[in-house]
Scaffold this motif. Structure first.
Motif, PDB file in Angstrom:
ATOM      1  N   ARG A   1      26.084 -27.869 -10.127  1.00 36.38           N
ATOM      2  CA  ARG A   1      26.105 -27.113  -8.869  1.00 36.38           C
ATOM      3  C   ARG A   1      25.982 -25.612  -9.145  1.00 36.38           C
ATOM      4  O   ARG A   1      25.227 -24.907  -8.467  1.00 36.38           O
ATOM      5  CB  ARG A   1      27.399 -27.382  -8.107  1.00 36.38           C
ATOM      6  CG  ARG A   1      27.508 -28.748  -7.480  1.00 36.38           C
ATOM      7  CD  ARG A   1      28.881 -28.938  -6.863  1.00 36.38           C
ATOM      8  NE  ARG A   1      29.040 -28.180  -5.630  1.00 36.38           N
ATOM      9  CZ  ARG A   1      30.228 -27.859  -5.115  1.00 36.38           C
ATOM     10  NH1 ARG A   1      31.350 -28.221  -5.744  1.00 36.38           N
ATOM     11  NH2 ARG A   1      30.302 -27.189  -3.978  1.00 36.38           N
ATOM     12  N   ALA A   2      26.717 -25.134 -10.144  1.00 38.80           N
ATOM     13  CA  ALA A   2      26.651 -23.707 -10.477  1.00 38.80           C
ATOM     14  C   ALA A   2      25.236 -23.321 -10.911  1.00 38.80           C
ATOM     15  O   ALA A   2      24.721 -22.264 -10.526  1.00 38.80           O
ATOM     16  CB  ALA A   2      27.655 -23.380 -11.570  1.00 38.80           C
ATOM     17  N   PHE A   3      24.614 -24.171 -11.714  1.00 45.58           N
ATOM     18  CA  PHE A   3      23.235 -23.897 -12.131  1.00 45.58           C
ATOM     19  C   PHE A   3      22.307 -23.807 -10.924  1.00 45.58           C
ATOM     20  O   PHE A   3      21.503 -22.872 -10.804  1.00 45.58           O
ATOM     21  CB  PHE A   3      22.733 -24.977 -13.091  1.00 45.58           C
ATOM     22  CG  PHE A   3      21.239 -24.964 -13.240  1.00 45.58           C
ATOM     23  CD1 PHE A   3      20.618 -24.010 -14.028  1.00 45.58           C
ATOM     24  CD2 PHE A   3      20.444 -25.877 -12.548  1.00 45.58           C
ATOM     25  CE1 PHE A   3      19.230 -23.965 -14.132  1.00 45.58           C
ATOM     26  CE2 PHE A   3      19.064 -25.839 -12.645  1.00 45.58           C
ATOM     27  CZ  PHE A   3      18.456 -24.878 -13.442  1.00 45.58           C
ATOM     28  N   LEU A   4      22.394 -24.779 -10.020  1.00 45.90           N
ATOM     29  CA  LEU A   4      21.510 -24.797  -8.854  1.00 45.90           C
ATOM     30  C   LEU A   4      21.696 -23.552  -7.991  1.00 45.90           C
ATOM     31  O   LEU A   4      20.723 -22.973  -7.490  1.00 45.90           O
ATOM     32  CB  LEU A   4      21.748 -26.061  -8.028  1.00 45.90           C
ATOM     33  CG  LEU A   4      21.249 -27.366  -8.657  1.00 45.90           C
ATOM     34  CD1 LEU A   4      21.689 -28.564  -7.820  1.00 45.90           C
ATOM     35  CD2 LEU A   4      19.739 -27.355  -8.807  1.00 45.90           C
ATOM     36  N   HIS A   5      22.956 -23.147  -7.814  1.00 47.84           N
ATOM     37  CA  HIS A   5      23.219 -21.944  -7.032  1.00 47.84           C
ATOM     38  C   HIS A   5      22.556 -20.723  -7.677  1.00 47.84           C
ATOM     39  O   HIS A   5      21.937 -19.907  -6.996  1.00 47.84           O
ATOM     40  CB  HIS A   5      24.726 -21.708  -6.903  1.00 47.84           C
ATOM     41  CG  HIS A   5      25.382 -22.572  -5.877  1.00 47.84           C
ATOM     42  ND1 HIS A   5      25.447 -23.938  -5.992  1.00 47.84           N
ATOM     43  CD2 HIS A   5      25.993 -22.275  -4.702  1.00 47.84           C
ATOM     44  CE1 HIS A   5      26.078 -24.445  -4.942  1.00 47.84           C
ATOM     45  NE2 HIS A   5      26.418 -23.456  -4.145  1.00 47.84           N
TER      46      HIS A   5
ATOM     47  N   SER B   1      29.653 -16.707  -7.884  1.00 46.82           N
ATOM     48  CA  SER B   1      31.073 -17.032  -7.996  1.00 46.82           C
ATOM     49  C   SER B   1      31.315 -18.530  -7.899  1.00 46.82           C
ATOM     50  O   SER B   1      30.789 -19.201  -6.997  1.00 46.82           O
ATOM     51  CB  SER B   1      31.863 -16.318  -6.894  1.00 46.82           C
ATOM     52  OG  SER B   1      33.205 -16.788  -6.860  1.00 46.82           O
ATOM     53  N   ILE B   2      32.133 -19.057  -8.789  1.00 44.86           N
ATOM     54  CA  ILE B   2      32.484 -20.475  -8.741  1.00 44.86           C
ATOM     55  C   ILE B   2      33.289 -20.805  -7.488  1.00 44.86           C
ATOM     56  O   ILE B   2      33.343 -21.963  -7.071  1.00 44.86           O
ATOM     57  CB  ILE B   2      33.272 -20.904  -9.999  1.00 44.86           C
ATOM     58  CG1 ILE B   2      34.517 -20.026 -10.198  1.00 44.86           C
ATOM     59  CG2 ILE B   2      32.386 -20.889 -11.223  1.00 44.86           C
ATOM     60  CD1 ILE B   2      35.398 -20.468 -11.349  1.00 44.86           C
ATOM     61  N   ASN B   3      33.906 -19.795  -6.871  1.00 43.50           N
ATOM     62  CA  ASN B   3      34.669 -20.033  -5.652  1.00 43.50           C
ATOM     63  C   ASN B   3      33.818 -19.911  -4.394  1.00 43.50           C
ATOM     64  O   ASN B   3      34.344 -19.995  -3.275  1.00 43.50           O
ATOM     65  CB  ASN B   3      35.856 -19.069  -5.584  1.00 43.50           C
ATOM     66  CG  ASN B   3      36.930 -19.426  -6.592  1.00 43.50           C
ATOM     67  OD1 ASN B   3      37.319 -20.581  -6.700  1.00 43.50           O
ATOM     68  ND2 ASN B   3      37.386 -18.447  -7.351  1.00 43.50           N
TER      69      ASN B   3
ATOM     70  N   VAL C   1      30.565 -23.552  -2.147  1.00 41.88           N
ATOM     71  CA  VAL C   1      30.421 -24.222  -0.861  1.00 41.88           C
ATOM     72  C   VAL C   1      29.474 -23.469   0.072  1.00 41.88           C
ATOM     73  O   VAL C   1      29.096 -23.997   1.124  1.00 41.88           O
ATOM     74  CB  VAL C   1      31.786 -24.407  -0.164  1.00 41.88           C
ATOM     75  CG1 VAL C   1      32.657 -25.354  -0.944  1.00 41.88           C
ATOM     76  CG2 VAL C   1      32.483 -23.061   0.033  1.00 41.88           C
ATOM     77  N   GLU C   2      29.080 -22.269  -0.293  1.00 36.34           N
ATOM     78  CA  GLU C   2      28.126 -21.545   0.540  1.00 36.34           C
ATOM     79  C   GLU C   2      26.753 -22.207   0.519  1.00 36.34           C
ATOM     80  O   GLU C   2      25.951 -22.031   1.438  1.00 36.34           O
ATOM     81  CB  GLU C   2      27.994 -20.097   0.058  1.00 36.34           C
ATOM     82  CG  GLU C   2      29.251 -19.262   0.256  1.00 36.34           C
ATOM     83  CD  GLU C   2      29.102 -17.858  -0.305  1.00 36.34           C
ATOM     84  OE1 GLU C   2      28.009 -17.558  -0.852  1.00 36.34           O
ATOM     85  OE2 GLU C   2      30.065 -17.075  -0.219  1.00 36.34           O
ATOM     86  N   PHE C   3      26.496 -22.975  -0.528  1.00 32.67           N
ATOM     87  CA  PHE C   3      25.173 -23.571  -0.677  1.00 32.67           C
ATOM     88  C   PHE C   3      25.229 -25.085  -0.833  1.00 32.67           C
ATOM     89  O   PHE C   3      24.329 -25.789  -0.402  1.00 32.67           O
ATOM     90  CB  PHE C   3      24.464 -22.939  -1.877  1.00 32.67           C
ATOM     91  CG  PHE C   3      23.018 -23.315  -1.991  1.00 32.67           C
ATOM     92  CD1 PHE C   3      22.089 -22.808  -1.105  1.00 32.67           C
ATOM     93  CD2 PHE C   3      22.593 -24.173  -2.981  1.00 32.67           C
ATOM     94  CE1 PHE C   3      20.746 -23.162  -1.203  1.00 32.67           C
ATOM     95  CE2 PHE C   3      21.259 -24.526  -3.094  1.00 32.67           C
ATOM     96  CZ  PHE C   3      20.330 -24.016  -2.202  1.00 32.67           C
TER      97      PHE C   3
END
Length: 268
Positions: free
Chosen positions: A19-23, A34-36, A39-41
């Motif tokens: 998920r972090a990579f995709l963001h 930000s890891i927090n 949920v924005e994406f």
């Protein structure tokens, strides 16, 4: 065909990393996302707020009855594809699919050696490794509802894998391959999603911004809202730790329970 791309995995298998990579790849921020703010994406399907008002309690039957409606609402979050994290197996419960086919565009399934999963998941939950090994064998295994989320039906580790491998329009990616050859396997994810030609510089930057060291540093600096009470969420991010940390009997028990699927995935 629906709009949801399920970011699916058994817990502690690399879902948050992907998920972090995709963001970082899709949004192209100037600094690591930000890891927090994941949920924005991409959203977590099990979030209680999607199913009921604060303080309300629902039975498993009631949650299941609502799932198709919740998934339909999730498709409205973005005009294009909607990325939705789930730890559910791709099964039915009370006659209702846990991941609604009518709203599904496809699935990215991340899998990890169950011997390493047992170690990581035990540390995250505060259970002993032996308790976690037993949990991963249980076809009825589930994460219970609480104030933050509705229940997740995991089933056994093997059944979880089988359920997603059998699903149409899915890409299976091993955690270990992402570690060993990130440029190759993260690029494969981008091509699967059909978001255009893979851009080398953009890919490298997204991999750097979502590296384990970067994610762990963010957690140390800012905290992480998905961390457990038992310690850090981003612990080591390595593969093969089971060789030093599992007893021979524990490793043999996992292989005995899941050997068929482990062989199919190249783990034994």
């Amino acid at each position: 065909m629906g709009k949801i791309v399920w970011l699916a995995s058994y817990p502690k298998s690399g879902n948050t990393w992907v998920r972090a990579f995709l963001h970082n790849y899709i949004l192209q921020p100037e600094t690591p996302h930000s890891i927090n703010s994941l949920v924005e994406f991409s959203v977590a399907e099990c979030a209680a707020a999607f199913f009921h008002a604060p303080g309300e309690s629902l039975s498993t039957e009631q949650v299941q009855a609502l799932r198709p409606q919740v998934h339909e609402r999730l498709t409205r979050l973005h005009p294009d594809l909607v990325f939705v994290k789930t730890h559910n197996a791709n099964l039915e419960m009370h006659g209702v699919p846990l991941c609604t086919p009518a709203h599904t565009a496809g699935a990215l399934y991340i899998v990890r050696d169950p011997r390493d999963v047992a170690l990581s998941y035990a540390a995250y939950t505060g259970k002993s490794v032996d308790e976690m090994i037993a949990f991963m064998e249980n076809p009825g295994a589930a994460n219970a509802s609480d104030d933050a989320q509705v229940f997740e039906r995991l089933s056994s580790w093997s059944e979880h894998v089988r359920s997603w491998v059998a699903s149409p329009r899915r890409l299976l990616t091993r955690y270990e391959d992402l570690l060993a050859e990130p440029e190759r396997y993260f690029a494969r994810i981008i091509r699967f999603l059909g978001t255009g030609e893979v851009e080398a510089k953009r890919l490298a930057r997204a991999i750097e911004f979502s590296s384990f060291g970067q994610l762990a540093a963010q957690e140390a600096d800012q905290g992480y809202n998905a961390a457990s009470l038992n310690g850090k969420f981003f612990r080591q991010g390595k593969s093969g730790q089971w060789r030093e940390r599992l007893t021979p009997a524990q490793a043999e028990r996992i292989a005995a329970a899941h050997g068929e699927v482990m062989r199919q995935l190249g783990y034994v």
